[in-house]
Design an enzyme around this catalytic site. Structure first.
Site, PDB file in Angstrom:
ATOM      1  N   HIS A  58      15.305  50.750-136.449  1.00  6.88           N
ATOM      2  CA  HIS A  58      14.053  49.907-135.649  1.00  6.88           C
ATOM      3  C   HIS A  58      13.315  50.977-135.778  1.00  6.88           C
ATOM      4  O   HIS A  58      11.888  51.159-136.647  1.00  6.88           O
ATOM      5  CB  HIS A  58      14.058  50.354-134.488  1.00  6.88           C
ATOM      6  CG  HIS A  58      13.322  50.436-133.273  1.00  6.88           C
ATOM      7  ND1 HIS A  58      12.801  49.192-132.699  1.00  6.88           N
ATOM      8  CD2 HIS A  58      12.265  51.059-132.936  1.00  6.88           C
ATOM      9  CE1 HIS A  58      11.501  49.365-132.102  1.00  6.88           C
ATOM     10  NE2 HIS A  58      11.557  50.708-132.797  1.00  6.88           N
ATOM     11  N   GLU A  59      13.361  52.211-136.431  1.00 10.41           N
ATOM     12  CA  GLU A  59      13.043  53.461-136.440  1.00 10.41           C
ATOM     13  C   GLU A  59      12.396  53.932-138.433  1.00 10.41           C
ATOM     14  O   GLU A  59      11.333  53.800-138.392  1.00 10.41           O
ATOM     15  CB  GLU A  59      13.197  54.714-136.015  1.00 10.41           C
ATOM     16  CG  GLU A  59      13.776  55.220-134.980  1.00 10.41           C
ATOM     17  CD  GLU A  59      12.834  54.524-133.680  1.00 10.41           C
ATOM     18  OE1 GLU A  59      12.006  54.989-133.983  1.00 10.41           O
ATOM     19  OE2 GLU A  59      12.683  55.452-132.749  1.00 10.41           O
ATOM     20  N   HIS A  62       9.609  51.079-138.792  1.00 12.01           N
ATOM     21  CA  HIS A  62       8.526  52.124-138.456  1.00 12.01           C
ATOM     22  C   HIS A  62       8.109  52.577-139.213  1.00 12.01           C
ATOM     23  O   HIS A  62       6.680  52.383-139.824  1.00 12.01           O
ATOM     24  CB  HIS A  62       8.495  52.641-137.011  1.00 12.01           C
ATOM     25  CG  HIS A  62       8.314  52.567-135.807  1.00 12.01           C
ATOM     26  ND1 HIS A  62       7.215  51.336-135.888  1.00 12.01           N
ATOM     27  CD2 HIS A  62       9.417  51.722-135.110  1.00 12.01           C
ATOM     28  CE1 HIS A  62       7.709  50.738-134.469  1.00 12.01           C
ATOM     29  NE2 HIS A  62       8.326  51.871-134.202  1.00 12.01           N
TER      30      HIS A  62
END
Length: 265
Positions: A58-59, A62
């Protein structure tokens, strides 16, 4: 060390992440084969490790999107190595999400990578950077639910099926919570570039408390029931019953596992 070598090292997958993947694989195998003497322990470790993998990705989503949008600083910060220890707020992005899974079975959205927004031009790029994280949870949810909606569960052991169902619930809750247009969450980051300067200044002081506000709302019984009714409806449309998610969570909490799911299996 040359600049090229430095850039390669900035993007090299961390041994920490490889270790988490290894734990996921081994405990997934133990859950599948029934190798563990206590299946609940194997399910706990499998779901927890897989959940941390999804948080890392998820990170990473980004950071990777920010890199391609113009923020070349994410590499030097270690965000491209998938190492959770490099995150700005490891407590918020790893420890608290795992604790919330243990306590309430909710996929807590985290916020860990610091993007230098001034390096990025274009509102669409800013929106895409914010959307990239929860979209990763959507992809995870699709993968976890694929055996169910593809009707490909023949030969899949019951405990592993329950574990996948619970992991899917975590991914769906994380995606929905992340996409809420609440300050401090990714959903607000998607719409923020399109808001007026005046509105953004008015909302900015509330950003640190957005997540707390969401979870305070979830403590309200009517809101909590509506939220999980939505989650159950989404999972049901993907072929996962509430019994399967319940049993997955029951096995996950091996320290208080009841006999109901073992009898049902």
């Amino acid at each position: 060390m040359t600049a090229t070598a430095a850039r390669r090292s900035d993007r090299r997958i961390s041994p920490v992440f490889v270790g988490i993947l290894a734990v996921t694989a081994v405990t997934g195998w133990a859950t599948w084969t029934g190798f563990a003497e206590q299946p609940g322990v194997a399910v706990f470790l499998f779901v927890t490790a897989a959940w941390i993998v999804s948080l890392c990705l998820h990170e990473y989503a980004h950071a990777r999107t920010a890199l391609h949008s113009g923020d070349i600083s994410v590499g030097s910060k270690g965000y491209l190595t998938l190492n959770p220890l490099k995150y700005t707020h490891a407590l918020l992005s790893i420890v608290l999400p795992v604790l919330f899974v243990i306590m309430g079975g909710i996929g807590l959205p985290g916020g860990a990578v610091f993007i230098e927004r001034g390096r990025i031009r274009g509102r669409w790029k800013h929106s895409l950077i914010s959307a990239a994280g929860p979209l990763t949870n959507v992809v995870f949810a699709v993968v976890c639910t694929a055996p169910f909606w593809l009707d490909a569960l023949d030969g899949v052991p019951t405990d592993f099926r329950f574990a996948l169902a619970f992991l899917a619930l975590l991914q769906v809750t994380a995606a929905i919570l992340n996409f809420l247009p609440v300050p401090g969450l990714d959903g607000y980051g998607v719409i923020e570039p399109w808001l007026s300067y005046k509105i953004k200044r008015q909302v900015e002081p509330f950003a640190p408390f957005g997540l707390l506000f969401v979870f305070a709302l979830l403590w309200v019984p009517s809101v909590n029931h509506a939220f999980f009714d939505l989650i159950d409806s989404i999972l049901a449309s993907l072929g996962i019953s509430d019994l399967e998610t319940y049993c997955g969570q029951d096995l996950f909490r091996f320290w208080q596992t009841s006999d109901f799911c073992s009898v049902s299996s």
